[in-house]
Design a protein around this motif. Structure first.
Motif, PDB file in Angstrom:
ATOM      1  N   GLY A 112      29.581  -7.291  43.329  1.00 35.62           N
ATOM      2  CA  GLY A 112      30.021  -8.682  43.276  1.00 35.62           C
ATOM      3  C   GLY A 112      29.983  -9.241  41.864  1.00 35.62           C
ATOM      4  O   GLY A 112      30.910  -9.948  41.430  1.00 35.62           O
ATOM      5  N   MET A 113      28.911  -8.937  41.114  1.00 35.97           N
ATOM      6  CA  MET A 113      28.805  -9.441  39.741  1.00 35.97           C
ATOM      7  C   MET A 113      29.906  -8.886  38.851  1.00 35.97           C
ATOM      8  O   MET A 113      30.466  -9.597  38.006  1.00 35.97           O
ATOM      9  N   LEU A 114      30.225  -7.599  39.043  1.00 37.92           N
ATOM     10  CA  LEU A 114      31.237  -6.972  38.202  1.00 37.92           C
ATOM     11  C   LEU A 114      32.654  -7.401  38.568  1.00 37.92           C
ATOM     12  O   LEU A 114      33.539  -7.442  37.717  1.00 37.92           O
ATOM     13  N   GLN A 115      32.866  -7.706  39.836  1.00 33.41           N
ATOM     14  CA  GLN A 115      34.200  -8.112  40.280  1.00 33.41           C
ATOM     15  C   GLN A 115      34.499  -9.570  39.946  1.00 33.41           C
ATOM     16  O   GLN A 115      35.577  -9.908  39.469  1.00 33.41           O
ATOM     17  N   TYR A 116      33.526 -10.443  40.197  1.00 31.28           N
ATOM     18  CA  TYR A 116      33.760 -11.876  40.041  1.00 31.28           C
ATOM     19  C   TYR A 116      33.108 -12.390  38.764  1.00 31.28           C
ATOM     20  O   TYR A 116      32.161 -13.174  38.807  1.00 31.28           O
ATOM     21  N   TYR A 117      33.594 -11.935  37.623  1.00 36.68           N
ATOM     22  CA  TYR A 117      33.013 -12.324  36.341  1.00 36.68           C
ATOM     23  C   TYR A 117      33.862 -13.358  35.605  1.00 36.68           C
ATOM     24  O   TYR A 117      33.453 -13.888  34.574  1.00 36.68           O
ATOM     25  N   ARG A 118      35.058 -13.644  36.135  1.00 39.35           N
ATOM     26  CA  ARG A 118      35.966 -14.560  35.424  1.00 39.35           C
ATOM     27  C   ARG A 118      35.636 -16.027  35.681  1.00 39.35           C
ATOM     28  O   ARG A 118      35.738 -16.859  34.791  1.00 39.35           O
ATOM     29  N   SER A 119      35.238 -16.360  36.913  1.00 41.93           N
ATOM     30  CA  SER A 119      34.961 -17.742  37.292  1.00 41.93           C
ATOM     31  C   SER A 119      33.512 -18.108  36.980  1.00 41.93           C
ATOM     32  O   SER A 119      32.586 -17.364  37.324  1.00 41.93           O
ATOM     33  N   THR A 120      33.308 -19.256  36.335  1.00 41.55           N
ATOM     34  CA  THR A 120      31.946 -19.706  36.023  1.00 41.55           C
ATOM     35  C   THR A 120      31.136 -19.925  37.293  1.00 41.55           C
ATOM     36  O   THR A 120      29.961 -19.556  37.368  1.00 41.55           O
ATOM     37  N   GLY A 121      31.761 -20.508  38.316  1.00 40.70           N
ATOM     38  CA  GLY A 121      31.065 -20.725  39.583  1.00 40.70           C
ATOM     39  C   GLY A 121      30.622 -19.428  40.221  1.00 40.70           C
ATOM     40  O   GLY A 121      29.502 -19.322  40.746  1.00 40.70           O
ATOM     41  N   ALA A 122      31.489 -18.408  40.158  1.00 42.21           N
ATOM     42  CA  ALA A 122      31.151 -17.097  40.739  1.00 42.21           C
ATOM     43  C   ALA A 122      30.025 -16.426  39.956  1.00 42.21           C
ATOM     44  O   ALA A 122      29.145 -15.788  40.531  1.00 42.21           O
ATOM     45  N   ALA A 163      17.286 -18.198  33.377  1.00 42.87           N
ATOM     46  CA  ALA A 163      17.592 -17.364  32.214  1.00 42.87           C
ATOM     47  C   ALA A 163      18.866 -16.562  32.442  1.00 42.87           C
ATOM     48  O   ALA A 163      19.738 -16.481  31.564  1.00 42.87           O
ATOM     49  N   ALA A 164      18.984 -15.966  33.630  1.00 44.31           N
ATOM     50  CA  ALA A 164      20.160 -15.147  33.926  1.00 44.31           C
ATOM     51  C   ALA A 164      21.430 -15.989  33.925  1.00 44.31           C
ATOM     52  O   ALA A 164      22.454 -15.585  33.355  1.00 44.31           O
ATOM     53  N   VAL A 165      21.370 -17.149  34.562  1.00 39.70           N
ATOM     54  CA  VAL A 165      22.552 -18.010  34.648  1.00 39.70           C
ATOM     55  C   VAL A 165      22.948 -18.533  33.265  1.00 39.70           C
ATOM     56  O   VAL A 165      24.128 -18.501  32.883  1.00 39.70           O
ATOM     57  N   LEU A 166      21.968 -18.998  32.492  1.00 41.01           N
ATOM     58  CA  LEU A 166      22.268 -19.538  31.165  1.00 41.01           C
ATOM     59  C   LEU A 166      22.852 -18.473  30.243  1.00 41.01           C
ATOM     60  O   LEU A 166      23.811 -18.725  29.503  1.00 41.01           O
ATOM     61  N   ILE A 167      22.277 -17.275  30.296  1.00 42.22           N
ATOM     62  CA  ILE A 167      22.782 -16.184  29.450  1.00 42.22           C
ATOM     63  C   ILE A 167      24.188 -15.786  29.885  1.00 42.22           C
ATOM     64  O   ILE A 167      25.084 -15.616  29.047  1.00 42.22           O
ATOM     65  N   ALA A 168      24.397 -15.650  31.192  1.00 40.13           N
ATOM     66  CA  ALA A 168      25.710 -15.227  31.695  1.00 40.13           C
ATOM     67  C   ALA A 168      26.778 -16.261  31.374  1.00 40.13           C
ATOM     68  O   ALA A 168      27.860 -15.922  30.869  1.00 40.13           O
ATOM     69  N   VAL A 169      26.497 -17.542  31.647  1.00 43.70           N
ATOM     70  CA  VAL A 169      27.479 -18.590  31.395  1.00 43.70           C
ATOM     71  C   VAL A 169      27.699 -18.772  29.887  1.00 43.70           C
ATOM     72  O   VAL A 169      28.837 -18.939  29.422  1.00 43.70           O
ATOM     73  N   GLY A 170      26.609 -18.715  29.126  1.00 41.14           N
ATOM     74  CA  GLY A 170      26.729 -18.858  27.677  1.00 41.14           C
ATOM     75  C   GLY A 170      27.537 -17.743  27.055  1.00 41.14           C
ATOM     76  O   GLY A 170      28.426 -17.990  26.216  1.00 41.14           O
ATOM     77  N   LEU A 171      27.259 -16.506  27.442  1.00 40.35           N
ATOM     78  CA  LEU A 171      28.008 -15.370  26.913  1.00 40.35           C
ATOM     79  C   LEU A 171      29.467 -15.428  27.338  1.00 40.35           C
ATOM     80  O   LEU A 171      30.369 -15.139  26.552  1.00 40.35           O
ATOM     81  N   LYS A 172      29.677 -15.795  28.586  1.00 45.68           N
ATOM     82  CA  LYS A 172      31.042 -15.871  29.107  1.00 45.68           C
ATOM     83  C   LYS A 172      31.868 -16.866  28.283  1.00 45.68           C
ATOM     84  O   LYS A 172      32.985 -16.585  27.866  1.00 45.68           O
ATOM     85  N   GLY A 173      31.283 -18.029  28.036  1.00 46.44           N
ATOM     86  CA  GLY A 173      31.992 -19.043  27.258  1.00 46.44           C
ATOM     87  C   GLY A 173      32.229 -18.614  25.822  1.00 46.44           C
ATOM     88  O   GLY A 173      33.317 -18.801  25.271  1.00 46.44           O
ATOM     89  N   ARG A 174      31.215 -17.995  25.231  1.00 46.14           N
ATOM     90  CA  ARG A 174      31.344 -17.578  23.826  1.00 46.14           C
ATOM     91  C   ARG A 174      32.370 -16.464  23.669  1.00 46.14           C
ATOM     92  O   ARG A 174      33.199 -16.497  22.749  1.00 46.14           O
ATOM     93  N   LEU A 175      32.321 -15.480  24.571  1.00 47.52           N
ATOM     94  CA  LEU A 175      33.272 -14.376  24.485  1.00 47.52           C
ATOM     95  C   LEU A 175      34.695 -14.842  24.752  1.00 47.52           C
ATOM     96  O   LEU A 175      35.645 -14.344  24.142  1.00 47.52           O
ATOM     97  N   ALA A 176      34.823 -15.800  25.675  1.00 45.76           N
ATOM     98  CA  ALA A 176      36.164 -16.315  25.985  1.00 45.76           C
ATOM     99  C   ALA A 176      36.790 -16.985  24.760  1.00 45.76           C
ATOM    100  O   ALA A 176      38.010 -16.937  24.557  1.00 45.76           O
ATOM    101  N   ARG A 177      35.949 -17.603  23.906  1.00 45.65           N
ATOM    102  CA  ARG A 177      36.452 -18.306  22.731  1.00 45.65           C
ATOM    103  C   ARG A 177      36.667 -17.389  21.533  1.00 45.65           C
ATOM    104  O   ARG A 177      37.532 -17.634  20.699  1.00 45.65           O
ATOM    105  N   THR A 178      35.859 -16.350  21.430  1.00 47.80           N
ATOM    106  CA  THR A 178      35.859 -15.553  20.197  1.00 47.80           C
ATOM    107  C   THR A 178      36.372 -14.129  20.340  1.00 47.80           C
ATOM    108  O   THR A 178      36.693 -13.490  19.347  1.00 47.80           O
TER     109      THR A 178
END
Length: 335
Positions: A112-122, A163-178
């Motif tokens: 589930g984590m690997l499949q639904y990595y695009r949506s912040t809610g997921a 910690a897991a949520v903050l790291i995942a959401v933070g990385l997701k946002g940063r990678l999406a921008r850079t």
């Protein structure tokens, strides 16, 4: 299969029925043991059948069952008992928290984590599910001699999940921008899982770090508690857990990136999560026993080490046991 890879289990006698079937001082011996004891096929076994297996082993140990009884039957009853009962307390572990549930539980959550990595809610949802699962596994496989309160457990759970949520959401946002490469964004779940393990396990087992864990001689005589031993055991468990999860979570992004360029694969989008879940399950079937086998379950600390890192414990042992020649002390590191 070469004899160096396939080791036969020893015969079980009433005197050593509680001991592992393979030499735990070698990696291959530990690997055989954990392939055997983490077998996910034991998961559907009913509680009544598990208690029956435990009673069988106790009867065999006490001499109520003949020593000439079928060895295959004895080993299977021993397997059921050790797959479900805590090695310290002897209590029946909850089904989801057992190491034998790592494959079915971990494969669904990781898929589930690997499949639904695009949506912040997921991302938030699956990280919360994963840390809930991890918290239960950590609590179930802790050193039972060090109790943890409900408050401490709640803090550990909330800290790791945050910690897991903050790291995942933070990385997701940063990678999406850079980062333009979509394959790198697939590594966000692994980064979050690795970081959360660094928080979840120490917090769940914080009483061990505060009070220390009981160390014993090789024959089981309790000698003293050590905070250094607790830290050593917990750090090994953290490393083992990250090792278990890493191959599937690090290799699948490359596999999926290639497959998603194939028209035949893209015709079945709903099958992607099924594919990822099954592949993760295959990785976990192998990596769960490997991760458990990296370090000995019966962890050791030398007296020379204690002399430098915990001088008060070292001096206490020397004072209270002047007649004993002790080179190493042992403790259960947990899983």
């Amino acid at each position: 299969m070469p004899s160096t890879l396939w080791l036969k289990p020893r015969n079980v006698s009433p005197n050593d029925v509680d001991e592992p079937l393979w030499d735990q001082k070698t990696f291959m011996g530990r690997l055989h043991h954990f392939f055997w004891v983490t077998d996910w096929r034991t998961v559907p076994t009913s509680n009544s059948r598990l208690f029956e297996a435990k009673q069988f082993i106790e009867d065999y140990k006490s001499g109520k069952i003949s020593e000439n009884y079928d060895q295959a039957k004895i080993r299977y009853e021993k397997k059921l008992k050790e797959s479900a009962f805590h090695p310290d307390s002897g209590e029946l572990q909850n089904n989801i928290g057992r190491m034998s549930f790592q494959v079915p539980g971990g494969m669904v959550i990781t898929g589930g984590m690997l499949q639904y990595y695009r949506s912040t809610g997921a991302v938030i949802l699956w990280q919360w599910i994963n840390q809930s699962f991890n918290a239960l596994v950590n609590y179930t496989n802790r050193n039972a001699a060090s109790p943890i309160t409900t408050t401490q457990m709640t803090i550990a759970y909330a800290s790791a999940t945050s910690a897991a949520v903050l790291i995942a959401v933070g990385l997701k946002g940063r990678l999406a921008r850079t980062v333009s490469s979509p394959v790198l964004q697939r590594f966000v779940p692994w980064c979050a899982v690795a970081a959360a393990n660094l928080v979840n396990i120490p917090f769940t087992r914080q009483r061990e770090l505060v009070d220390g864990v009981m160390m014993s001689t090789e024959d089981g005589e309790e000698i003293a508690k050590s905070r250094f031993a607790a830290a050593k055991g917990i750090s090994q468990v953290v490393a083992a857990r990250i090792t278990m999860a890493s191959p599937g979570m690090l290799l699948l992004p490359f596999i999926m990136e290639r497959l998603e360029k194939r028209p035949w694969f893209m015709r079945y989008p709903r099958g992607h999560i099924v594919f990822q879940t099954l592949v993760v399950g295959a990785f976990l079937t192998v990596m769960t026993p490997i991760g458990c086998a990296i370090f000995p379950q019966k962890c050791s600390v030398s007296m020379e080490t204690l002399k430098f890192v915990e001088k008060d414990v070292y001096q206490s042992i020397k004072k209270n046991h002047p007649d004993k020649s002790i080179s190493h002390l042992y403790f259960n590191k947990g899983l």
